[in-house]
Design an enzyme around this catalytic site. Structure first.
Site, PDB file in Angstrom:
ATOM      1  N   GLU A   1       6.707  -9.879  11.050  1.00 56.00           N
ATOM      2  CA  GLU A   1       6.136 -10.026   9.683  1.00 56.00           C
ATOM      3  C   GLU A   1       5.317  -8.507   9.610  1.00 56.00           C
ATOM      4  O   GLU A   1       5.432  -7.934   8.553  1.00 56.00           O
ATOM      5  CB  GLU A   1       4.877 -10.930   9.712  1.00 56.00           C
ATOM      6  CG  GLU A   1       4.036 -11.165   8.393  1.00 56.00           C
ATOM      7  CD  GLU A   1       3.272 -12.267   8.505  1.00 56.00           C
ATOM      8  OE1 GLU A   1       3.871 -13.572   8.443  1.00 56.00           O
ATOM      9  OE2 GLU A   1       2.125 -12.272   8.549  1.00 56.00           O
TER      10      GLU A   1
ATOM     11  N   ARG B   1       0.167  13.403 -18.929  1.00 51.85           N
ATOM     12  CA  ARG B   1      -1.192  13.419 -19.494  1.00 51.85           C
ATOM     13  C   ARG B   1      -1.769  14.825 -19.510  1.00 51.85           C
ATOM     14  O   ARG B   1      -1.728  15.580 -18.678  1.00 51.85           O
ATOM     15  CB  ARG B   1      -2.156  12.704 -18.300  1.00 51.85           C
ATOM     16  CG  ARG B   1      -3.611  12.548 -18.499  1.00 51.85           C
ATOM     17  CD  ARG B   1      -3.957  11.737 -19.905  1.00 51.85           C
ATOM     18  NE  ARG B   1      -5.444  11.632 -19.895  1.00 51.85           N
ATOM     19  CZ  ARG B   1      -5.985  11.178 -21.016  1.00 51.85           C
ATOM     20  NH1 ARG B   1      -5.524  10.982 -22.272  1.00 51.85           N
ATOM     21  NH2 ARG B   1      -7.593  10.898 -20.998  1.00 51.85           N
TER      22      ARG B   1
END
Length: 336
Positions: A199, A225
């Site tokens: 995990e 932007r």
């Protein structure tokens, strides 16, 4: 797509991938799927339930459960944490007592169970010999969630990963037969450690994919932007922030790949798993926060889903063992 059975042999319904291939596939999932809760649920199912059954189950258990877990027919969960035992996972109070007929009766409450509210199969860890404690005193059992002695007491709402169901499971005088024992009696602690290694490496490979997506989003935004008559990517402050994001991404990927490559080659990968988990989780949080900063006010709005990435990232330093626990593991490997 075979994601839920990646490392499992084909004879049991899996894909037969090695550890590194599994990590790379989950990295791609984290990159391509904006729903980090879904990624988290898939990884929890695979790494904390499917993998332990593949690694430790009897042939009969593998044939009974793995094909339906690998194709998603069944949802598997892993129940270790309790209301009074978080990082100290082995301070559990759930017990399994012999019933005198070869079976066991399980009593206790587990919490923070990912996929708990929708579970079909539960790997529940319980004390079977308190005198042995950590070594030999904990056993893992395979339990059907539909059994009369199992119930979901509550669904827990959380800050992020909100699409991943999360809750408590209560075991009330649940009787199971001897065939419910996963692997050997008393082997639960070692099985838990092994699943945590998988995990801590493969779940966090998915986070590497998320980081790559956030870097790309930030670069694209900085190119388009406009502020003060030019793209914000022309400003050194933005350039350096995005450069740091890229550095963290590449370091996280290499640490994860090294640990994943050892899953099939080394008897223990706990040190490298702890190193990768700690770095990737903290890098993910910082990268998500930097992405908000690059996007400015828009990053704080839900439209771009950057704020969601921050909320989803925050728990990564907590689950699968906190950063503090990982640093303790690393220190112990160094002989401290």
């Amino acid at each position: 797509m075979g994601l839920m059975g990646l490392p499992v042999p084909e004879q049991f319904g899996g894909t037969g991938a090695d550890g590194l291939t599994t990590a790379i596939a989950l990295e791609a999932l984290g990159y391509g799927c904006r729903d980090s809760g879904l990624v988290f649920s898939i990884c929890a199912h695979l790494l904390s339930c499917v993998v332990p059954i593949w690694k430790h189950g009897s042939d009969a258990q593998k044939r009974q459960w793995l094909p339906r877990l690998c194709d998603g027919t069944l949802v598997g969960v892993h129940a270790m944490t309790e209301p009074g035992s978080g990082s100290d996972a082995y301070a559990m109070r759930t017990v399994a007592i012999p019933d005198g007929e070869g079976g066991w009766r399980i009593n206790g409450t587990k919490t923070f169970v990912t996929n708990g509210p929708v579970a079909d199969l539960v790997i529940v860890f319980a004390i079977t010999d308190a005198a042995k404690g950590f070594h030999g005193g904990i056993t893992a059992f395979l339990v059907k969630a539909a059994e009369a002695g199992v119930r979901t007491s509550q669904k827990i709402e959380k800050m992020g990963l909100r699409t991943s169901p999360f809750g408590e499971l209560v075991f009330d005088d649940l009787r199971v037969g001897p065939d419910a024992v996963l692997g050997q009696l008393g082997a639960g602690a070692q099985q838990f450690q092994g699943s945590m290694d998988w995990e801590r490496i493969c779940l966090f490979a998915g986070h590497v994919g998320t980081m790559e997506r956030l870097v790309e989003q930030s670069v694209n935004y900085a190119r388009t932007r406009q502020q003060f008559g030019q793209p914000i990517g022309r400003f050194q402050a933005i350039q350096q922030k995005i450069a740091d994001m890229k550095i963290r991404l590449e370091a996280a990927r290499l640490l994860t790949y090294r640990a994943a490559a050892l899953l099939d080659r080394s008897k223990t990968v706990s040190l490298h798993a702890a190193i990768a988990k700690t770095f990737v989780s903290e890098a993910l949080v910082q990268t998500a926060q930097d992405a908000v900063q690059v996007h400015g006010g828009y990053g704080y709005c839900t439209e771009y889903e950057i704020e969601r990435a921050v909320r989803d990232a925050m728990a990564s330093t907590l689950y699968s063992g906190t950063s503090e626990i990982q640093r303790t593991i690393i220190a112990r490997w160094l002989g401290l």
